[in-house]
Enzyme design. Structure first.
Site, mmCIF file in Angstrom:
data_model
loop_
_atom_site.group_PDB
_atom_site.id
_atom_site.type_symbol
_atom_site.label_atom_id
_atom_site.label_comp_id
_atom_site.label_asym_id
_atom_site.label_seq_id
_atom_site.Cartn_x
_atom_site.Cartn_y
_atom_site.Cartn_z
ATOM 1 N N TYR A 168 19.530 -4.809 5.022
ATOM 2 C CA TYR A 168 19.362 -5.431 6.342
ATOM 3 C C TYR A 168 17.927 -5.307 6.844
ATOM 4 O O TYR A 168 17.407 -6.220 7.482
ATOM 5 C CB TYR A 168 20.343 -4.815 7.351
ATOM 6 C CG TYR A 168 21.759 -5.298 7.130
ATOM 7 C CD1 TYR A 168 22.144 -6.582 7.507
ATOM 8 C CD2 TYR A 168 22.710 -4.488 6.523
ATOM 9 C CE1 TYR A 168 23.433 -7.044 7.292
ATOM 10 C CE2 TYR A 168 24.007 -4.931 6.303
ATOM 11 C CZ TYR A 168 24.361 -6.222 6.688
ATOM 12 O OH TYR A 168 25.629 -6.669 6.467
ATOM 13 N N ARG A 226 38.257 -6.541 16.775
ATOM 14 C CA ARG A 226 38.791 -7.793 17.315
ATOM 15 C C ARG A 226 40.251 -8.073 17.004
ATOM 16 O O ARG A 226 40.849 -8.937 17.637
ATOM 17 C CB ARG A 226 37.912 -8.963 16.855
ATOM 18 C CG ARG A 226 36.574 -8.961 17.578
ATOM 19 C CD ARG A 226 35.589 -9.887 16.919
ATOM 20 N NE ARG A 226 35.295 -9.428 15.560
ATOM 21 C CZ ARG A 226 34.405 -9.987 14.758
ATOM 22 N NH1 ARG A 226 33.745 -11.038 15.147
ATOM 23 N NH2 ARG A 226 34.192 -9.502 13.558
ATOM 24 N N ARG A 266 37.666 -1.101 9.906
ATOM 25 C CA ARG A 266 37.560 -2.054 11.021
ATOM 26 C C ARG A 266 38.824 -2.117 11.876
ATOM 27 O O ARG A 266 39.123 -3.150 12.471
ATOM 28 C CB ARG A 266 37.224 -3.460 10.525
ATOM 29 C CG ARG A 266 35.821 -3.624 9.988
ATOM 30 C CD ARG A 266 34.828 -3.673 11.144
ATOM 31 N NE ARG A 266 33.457 -3.730 10.660
ATOM 32 C CZ ARG A 266 32.743 -4.868 10.562
ATOM 33 N NH1 ARG A 266 33.261 -6.001 10.925
ATOM 34 N NH2 ARG A 266 31.515 -4.823 10.132
ATOM 35 N N ASP A 318 28.291 1.127 14.619
ATOM 36 C CA ASP A 318 27.938 0.213 13.540
ATOM 37 C C ASP A 318 26.933 0.896 12.632
ATOM 38 O O ASP A 318 26.198 1.786 13.066
ATOM 39 C CB ASP A 318 27.348 -1.090 14.092
ATOM 40 C CG ASP A 318 27.499 -2.207 13.074
ATOM 41 O OD1 ASP A 318 28.523 -2.902 13.095
ATOM 42 O OD2 ASP A 318 26.607 -2.350 12.213
ATOM 43 N N ARG A 354 35.733 -5.705 25.554
ATOM 44 C CA ARG A 354 34.530 -6.377 25.084
ATOM 45 C C ARG A 354 34.118 -7.514 26.021
ATOM 46 O O ARG A 354 32.928 -7.730 26.255
ATOM 47 C CB ARG A 354 34.866 -6.860 23.680
ATOM 48 C CG ARG A 354 33.896 -7.680 22.955
ATOM 49 C CD ARG A 354 32.792 -6.865 22.336
ATOM 50 N NE ARG A 354 32.101 -7.754 21.419
ATOM 51 C CZ ARG A 354 31.436 -8.831 21.803
ATOM 52 N NH1 ARG A 354 31.338 -9.140 23.078
ATOM 53 N NH2 ARG A 354 30.849 -9.608 20.923
HETATM 54 O O1 CP3 Z 1 37.016 0.405 13.095
HETATM 55 C C1 CP3 Z 1 35.993 0.598 12.443
HETATM 56 O O2 CP3 Z 1 35.965 0.448 11.208
HETATM 57 C C2 CP3 Z 1 34.767 1.175 13.164
HETATM 58 C C3 CP3 Z 1 33.792 0.230 13.527
HETATM 59 C C4 CP3 Z 1 32.820 -0.403 12.562
HETATM 60 C C5 CP3 Z 1 32.096 -1.564 12.926
HETATM 61 N N1 CP3 Z 1 31.183 -1.831 11.951
HETATM 62 C C6 CP3 Z 1 32.297 -2.302 14.174
HETATM 63 C C7 CP3 Z 1 31.903 -3.729 14.234
HETATM 64 C C8 CP3 Z 1 32.365 -0.029 11.290
HETATM 65 C C9 CP3 Z 1 32.815 1.109 10.401
HETATM 66 C C10 CP3 Z 1 31.323 -0.932 10.923
HETATM 67 C C11 CP3 Z 1 30.540 -0.827 9.687
HETATM 68 C C12 CP3 Z 1 29.711 -1.943 9.261
HETATM 69 N N2 CP3 Z 1 28.924 -2.755 10.032
HETATM 70 C C13 CP3 Z 1 29.508 -2.314 7.909
HETATM 71 C C14 CP3 Z 1 30.088 -1.605 6.737
HETATM 72 C C15 CP3 Z 1 31.498 -1.999 6.466
HETATM 73 C C16 CP3 Z 1 31.641 -3.407 5.958
HETATM 74 O O3 CP3 Z 1 32.245 -4.198 6.677
HETATM 75 O O4 CP3 Z 1 31.199 -3.667 4.831
HETATM 76 C C17 CP3 Z 1 28.631 -3.410 7.899
HETATM 77 C C18 CP3 Z 1 28.132 -4.171 6.681
HETATM 78 C C19 CP3 Z 1 28.250 -3.671 9.245
HETATM 79 C C20 CP3 Z 1 27.301 -4.686 9.737
HETATM 80 C C21 CP3 Z 1 27.952 -5.669 10.627
HETATM 81 N N3 CP3 Z 1 28.436 -5.376 11.888
HETATM 82 C C22 CP3 Z 1 28.188 -7.031 10.361
HETATM 83 C C23 CP3 Z 1 27.826 -7.750 9.086
HETATM 84 C C24 CP3 Z 1 28.819 -7.555 11.491
HETATM 85 C C25 CP3 Z 1 29.163 -9.003 11.746
HETATM 86 C C26 CP3 Z 1 30.422 -9.402 11.090
HETATM 87 C C27 CP3 Z 1 31.570 -9.290 12.043
HETATM 88 O O5 CP3 Z 1 32.571 -8.646 11.670
HETATM 89 O O6 CP3 Z 1 31.462 -9.854 13.126
HETATM 90 C C28 CP3 Z 1 29.014 -6.510 12.420
HETATM 91 C C29 CP3 Z 1 29.662 -6.593 13.740
HETATM 92 C C30 CP3 Z 1 30.745 -5.640 14.061
HETATM 93 N N4 CP3 Z 1 30.763 -4.300 13.731
HETATM 94 C C31 CP3 Z 1 31.899 -5.942 14.828
HETATM 95 C C32 CP3 Z 1 32.626 -4.748 14.933
HETATM 96 C C33 CP3 Z 1 33.905 -4.545 15.688
HETATM 97 C C34 CP3 Z 1 32.220 -7.314 15.411
HETATM 98 C C35 CP3 Z 1 31.406 -7.613 16.619
HETATM 99 C C36 CP3 Z 1 32.209 -7.784 17.893
HETATM 100 O O7 CP3 Z 1 33.281 -7.183 18.095
HETATM 101 O O8 CP3 Z 1 31.720 -8.517 18.731
#
Ligand code: CP3
Length: 342
Positions: A153, A30, A26, A76, A39
């Site tokens: 999911y 953010r 991640r 994602d 964003r």
């Molecule tokens: O930098 C990185 O790692 C690359 C980007 C990345 C994102 N999601 C961007 C993201 C990666 C590798 C993921 C994987 C992901 N997404 C996983 C597996 C890793 C983990 O965290 O266990 C999972 C379970 C998801 C599903 C997901 N996406 C959730 C549960 C959420 C909401 C929680 C949150 O952090 O807000 C997301 C949203 C998400 N994916 C964001 C980002 C940057 C935040 C949304 C935003 O920026 O508005």
């Protein structure tokens, strides 16, 4: 193209290197004000993911700003259910939501097996642009969710502490569960192969909900499918990160993958023992350490590095970096890894 910095790939392949490579799960997101600026101009997260030029730009931000040893494509894991026919929404601060979930054989039957070049053309394009703009500075990591986590999911429809609807299906209708998992697996293999063809130098599978299954069900409904994905991908190094699957480390050590991710609950020496000597380990600092003082971050990072030792380790956190972490603290973690002497 020859990479200027290929530490990550050499360590994943088991070679001895001059220092330990470091990146953060991640890292594109953010924590960076530069990400939030991009964003803010858009309707939301999904639009950013689906706009290749912007996805590429935020992928490269942590390479420029934090000087990590790898980029991970900004996307994602939920693009797979979307491409299979289940659209998702990303509610601000609440996480993903699927208006339709899988309950019946008929619904599962209707799902597409993805054709990545068509259904996920935006990710493939983002990878191509990123590779061009990185211009060989660091490797690019591609990724997908593990079939079990994607299944969670698709059946549950949103995040959950227990994923009890998804787990209940394993007892109530195991045949449907297996049919759905096979379909997700086939889509995932095609998707990862397309990412590699577009330029991904290493791929990682995220099994974020590994930890909620009992060991026997984890073997049957998750590892079986992770193994199929690993077996199908032999083009580039492969990382399996199964969060919470401390009970499955020995089995994960036998998968045909090169790198195993550890979360922060997992003892390092014990994990090395269980996983074995012929895998690279990735991880596993508690992301909350980065809320501590600079001194605490340095000490905890050095302690982690010494426990892993100088070889076959990729430094990372034990899960994604939390969004309100100070980027200067992230930089402190990265610098400590880069300057550590064993
Ligand atoms: O930098 C990185 O790692 C690359 C980007 C990345 C994102 N999601 C961007 C993201 C990666 C590798 C993921 C994987 C992901 N997404 C996983 C597996 C890793 C983990 O965290 O266990 C999972 C379970 C998801 C599903 C997901 N996406 C959730 C549960 C959420 C909401 C929680 C949150 O952090 O807000 C997301 C949203 C998400 N994916 C964001 C980002 C940057 C935040 C949304 C935003 O920026 O508005």
């Amino acid at each position: 193209m020859v990479l200027e910095n290929d530490l990550l790939l050499r360590v994943a392949r088991g070679e001895k290197t001059e220092r330990t490579p470091v990146w953060l799960m991640r890292q594109a997101g953010r924590i960076l004000p530069e990400y939030r600026a991009v964003r803010e101009r858009l309707s939301g997260f999904v639009e950013l993911v689906q706009t290749p030029e912007l996805a590429a730009a935020v992928t490269i931000q942590p390479v420029d700003i934090l000087e990590v040893d790898a980029a991970i494509i900004f996307s994602d894991i939920l693009v797979i259910p979307e491409a299979m026919g289940l659209a998702y929404e990303m509610a601000e601060k609440k996480g993903p939501f699927f208006p339709e979930t899988i309950k019946t054989e008929e619904q599962a039957e209707r799902l597409r097996t993805v054709v990545p070049e068509e259904d996920l053309a935006y990710v493939i394009e983002a990878i191509k642009i990123t590779k061009k703009e990185l211009n060989g500075r660091v490797p690019l990591i591609g990724f997908a969710g593990a079939p079990w986590t994607i299944f969670c999911y698709m059946v549950e429809g949103q995040g959950s502490k227990t994923f009890s609807k998804a787990r209940a299906m394993l007892y109530k209708n195991p045949d449907l569960a297996i049919r759905l998992l096979n379909k997700i697996t086939e889509s995932t293999v095609r998707y990862l192969k397309a990412q590699i063809k577009a330029g991904a130098d290493l791929v990682q599978l995220f099994d974020s909900w590994a930890g909620i299954l009992p060991p026997d069900l984890y073997q049957q409904f998750s590892l079986t499918f992770i193994e199929k994905v690993c077996q199908a991908i032999d083009e580039v190094p492969f990382t399996v990160f199964a969060k919470g699957a401390y009970f499955a480390r020995k089995a994960i050590g036998k998968l045909p993958c090169q790198t195993v991710g550890l979360d922060w609950n997992m003892d390092i020496a014990e994990s090395r023992e269980l996983v074995g000597m012929d895998k690279t380990l990735q991880g596993n600092l508690d992301p909350c350490v980065l809320y501590g003082s600079y001194d605490q971050i340095k000490k905890a990072t050095q302690n982690m590095l010494d426990q892993f030792g100088p070889y076959r380790h990729i430094a990372n956190l034990g899960h994604g970096v939390y969004p309100d972490t100070d980027p200067d603290k992230v930089r402190c973690f990265i610098d400590t890894v880069k300057t550590h002497s064993f």
